[in-house]
Design a protein around this motif. Structure first.
Motif, short mmCIF file in Angstrom:
data_model
loop_
_atom_site.label_atom_id
_atom_site.label_comp_id
_atom_site.label_asym_id
_atom_site.label_seq_id
_atom_site.Cartn_x
_atom_site.Cartn_y
_atom_site.Cartn_z
N HIS A 96 11.67 9.01 8.58
CA HIS A 96 11.78 8.60 7.19
C HIS A 96 10.60 9.18 6.43
O HIS A 96 9.47 9.16 6.93
CB HIS A 96 11.80 7.08 7.07
N ASP A 97 10.86 9.70 5.23
CA ASP A 97 9.80 10.37 4.47
C ASP A 97 8.72 9.42 3.99
O ASP A 97 7.54 9.78 3.93
CB ASP A 97 10.40 11.09 3.25
N GLU A 98 9.10 8.21 3.64
CA GLU A 98 8.15 7.27 3.05
C GLU A 98 8.60 5.85 3.35
O GLU A 98 9.79 5.58 3.49
CB GLU A 98 8.08 7.50 1.54
N ASN A 99 7.65 4.94 3.45
CA ASN A 99 7.96 3.54 3.70
C ASN A 99 8.25 2.85 2.37
O ASN A 99 7.33 2.54 1.61
CB ASN A 99 6.77 2.87 4.40
N PRO A 100 9.52 2.55 2.06
CA PRO A 100 9.84 1.92 0.77
C PRO A 100 9.39 0.47 0.69
O PRO A 100 9.38 -0.11 -0.40
CB PRO A 100 11.37 2.02 0.71
N MET A 101 9.01 -0.12 1.84
CA MET A 101 8.53 -1.50 1.83
C MET A 101 7.03 -1.58 1.54
O MET A 101 6.50 -2.66 1.30
CB MET A 101 8.81 -2.17 3.17
N GLY A 102 6.35 -0.45 1.58
CA GLY A 102 4.90 -0.47 1.40
C GLY A 102 4.48 -1.11 0.09
O GLY A 102 3.61 -1.99 0.06
N LEU A 103 5.12 -0.69 -1.00
CA LEU A 103 4.78 -1.24 -2.31
C LEU A 103 5.24 -2.69 -2.44
O LEU A 103 4.57 -3.50 -3.08
CB LEU A 103 5.41 -0.39 -3.40
N VAL A 104 6.36 -3.03 -1.82
CA VAL A 104 6.84 -4.42 -1.86
C VAL A 104 5.83 -5.35 -1.20
O VAL A 104 5.48 -6.41 -1.74
CB VAL A 104 8.22 -4.55 -1.17
N ILE A 105 5.34 -4.94 -0.04
CA ILE A 105 4.33 -5.74 0.66
C ILE A 105 3.06 -5.84 -0.17
O ILE A 105 2.43 -6.90 -0.26
CB ILE A 105 4.02 -5.12 2.04
N GLU A 106 2.69 -4.73 -0.81
CA GLU A 106 1.50 -4.73 -1.65
C GLU A 106 1.63 -5.74 -2.77
O GLU A 106 0.70 -6.49 -3.09
CB GLU A 106 1.30 -3.33 -2.22
N GLU A 107 2.82 -5.80 -3.39
CA GLU A 107 3.06 -6.74 -4.47
C GLU A 107 3.08 -8.18 -3.97
O GLU A 107 2.73 -9.10 -4.71
CB GLU A 107 4.39 -6.42 -5.15
N MET A 108 3.47 -8.39 -2.73
CA MET A 108 3.52 -9.73 -2.17
C MET A 108 2.15 -10.20 -1.67
O MET A 108 1.89 -11.39 -1.53
CB MET A 108 4.51 -9.79 -0.99
N ASP A 109 1.26 -9.24 -1.40
CA ASP A 109 -0.02 -9.54 -0.77
C ASP A 109 -1.03 -10.05 -1.79
O ASP A 109 -1.41 -9.36 -2.70
CB ASP A 109 -0.57 -8.29 -0.10
N GLU A 110 -1.46 -11.28 -1.63
CA GLU A 110 -2.48 -11.84 -2.51
C GLU A 110 -3.71 -12.28 -1.71
O GLU A 110 -4.46 -13.15 -2.12
CB GLU A 110 -1.92 -13.04 -3.28
N SER A 111 -3.92 -11.70 -0.54
CA SER A 111 -5.03 -12.13 0.32
C SER A 111 -6.20 -11.17 0.27
O SER A 111 -7.13 -11.29 1.05
CB SER A 111 -4.54 -12.22 1.77
N ILE A 112 -6.19 -10.22 -0.68
CA ILE A 112 -7.18 -9.16 -0.64
C ILE A 112 -8.60 -9.64 -0.88
O ILE A 112 -9.55 -9.02 -0.41
CB ILE A 112 -6.85 -8.07 -1.67
N ASP A 113 -8.79 -10.73 -1.60
CA ASP A 113 -10.14 -11.11 -1.97
C ASP A 113 -10.98 -11.56 -0.79
O ASP A 113 -12.19 -11.59 -0.85
CB ASP A 113 -10.09 -12.24 -3.01
N THR A 114 -10.34 -11.95 0.30
CA THR A 114 -11.07 -12.41 1.47
C THR A 114 -11.01 -11.40 2.59
O THR A 114 -11.21 -11.74 3.75
CB THR A 114 -10.49 -13.76 1.95
N SER A 115 -10.74 -10.14 2.27
CA SER A 115 -10.61 -9.10 3.28
C SER A 115 -11.91 -8.32 3.40
O SER A 115 -12.15 -7.39 2.65
CB SER A 115 -9.46 -8.16 2.94
#
Length: 337
Positions: A92-111
């Motif tokens: 597959h050329d690109e992961n179409p779920m990558g951006l979806v996961i990014e939009e769902m991810d709100e845990s970045i501040d503690t990473s």
């Protein structure tokens, strides 16, 4: 083996058995991927091979009517792993779920392992952006903490600039010059403001974000060349490429940003969320830098749109005095002069 080779789900599941996954895990992936394939076939006239970001987003949106958020997150992680694997092995050329996961991810501040970019490095990056649309997108994300979907949903009347403008701002910010309104009413696939939305605003309450001189300058330079649009909602950010004059989507914003971060060495295909700089990283940058500068987590939470009624009520009623003055005193410049 020939049939398996042409079926990406069977290909993935076969390799799972080769890697020693237990029966329970295999059956869970088989069930979820089968449901995803059925959804694509019956609702989107698509297949796992042709699925786009919007197809994946529509599937997640459909899950919300049936499952709890924890279950949705699990199903999304299965699909993300499926496409990440296919991308790695060249199926597959690109992961179409990558951006979806990014939009769902709100845990970045503690990473703690997330890439650390200094303010001077970010300033040098922004100064290299010449296209008025691309520059205004990046500066808006960096100076407001908006999610990419919230940026795409901005309409002209959500802006109240400090100088002359040819539109009337919405009532919520009328009289509050130098401000930007983020609505809680936009939901993917539903109509609001007279148009169907292609992204969701993940806020339970409205948010008014200050606009400083640097951001206003970037927005005005873009608006001076912004194409005409047929949309009655008058989106702020429109495509200047293949979808000329149409509202940008999170997928477009992702590709615009990663085009530049890849050139800067901040993004690579297959890299994880902690390594790659995407639109969501700018929200993390905004959060950490403004929080460190102000020492006021409440104001940062209000601007981010985090759900906390006591915080939101406090700052909504005190926007002009505390939020705006604190923001303007401490917000960083993102472009070198």
């Amino acid at each position: 083996m020939s049939d398996t080779a042409h079926d990406p789900i069977e290909y993935f599941l076969e390799d799972m058995t080769h890697h020693g996954r237990n029966v329970r895990t295999y059956e869970a992936y088989e069930r979820v991927l089968g449901q995803f394939e059925t959804f694509l076939t019956t609702e989107r006239n698509a297949s796992p091979e042709t699925a786009t970001y919007r197809d994946c987003m529509a599937w997640v949106h459909d899950l919300r009517s049936q499952h709890a958020e924890s279950t949705i997150a699990t199903y999304a992680s299965y699909l993300n792993r499926f496409y990440s694997y296919l991308e790695r092995v060249g199926r597959h050329d690109e992961n179409p779920m990558g951006l979806v996961i990014e939009e769902m991810d709100e845990s970045i501040d503690t990473s703690p392992a997330r890439r650390d970019i200094s303010l001077p490095e970010m300033q040098a990056f922004v100064s290299g952006l010449a296209h008025p649309l691309h520059r205004s997108i990046v500066i808006t994300l960096l100076k407001t903490g908006l999610r990419s979907g919230e940026l795409c949903n901005l309409d002209l009347y959500d802006l109240n600039l400090s100088g002359e403008q040819y539109w009337d701002p919405r009532p919520q910010i009328d009289g509050q010059t130098g401000s930007l309104y983020v609505s809680p009413d936009h939901t993917y696939g539903e109509r609001s403001g007279g148009v169907e939305r292609t992204a969701s605003n993940k806020r339970k309450r409205e948010t008014i974000v200050p606009i400083d001189d640097e951001l206003e300058g970037a927005l005005r330079r873009w608006l001076a060349i912004r194409p005409d649009t047929q949309s009655r909602a008058e989106p702020v950010f429109l495509s200047t490429e293949d979808r000329w004059g149409r509202r940008l989507t999170p997928d477009h914003v992702h590709h615009i940003v990663t085009r530049y971060t890849r050139e800067a060495g901040w993004y690579r295909s297959g890299g994880g969320a902690r390594e790659n700089v995407t639109p969501h990283y700018f929200r993390h940058f905004f959060t950490t830098h403004l929080r460190d500068r102000t020492g006021d987590r409440g104001i940062v939470k209000y601007l981010r749109g985090d759900v906390a009624d006591d915080i939101i009520d406090t700052y909504t009623h005190n926007w002009g005095d505390r939020v705006r003055s604190t923001y303007l005193e401490h917000i960083y410049s993102v472009a070198t002069s």
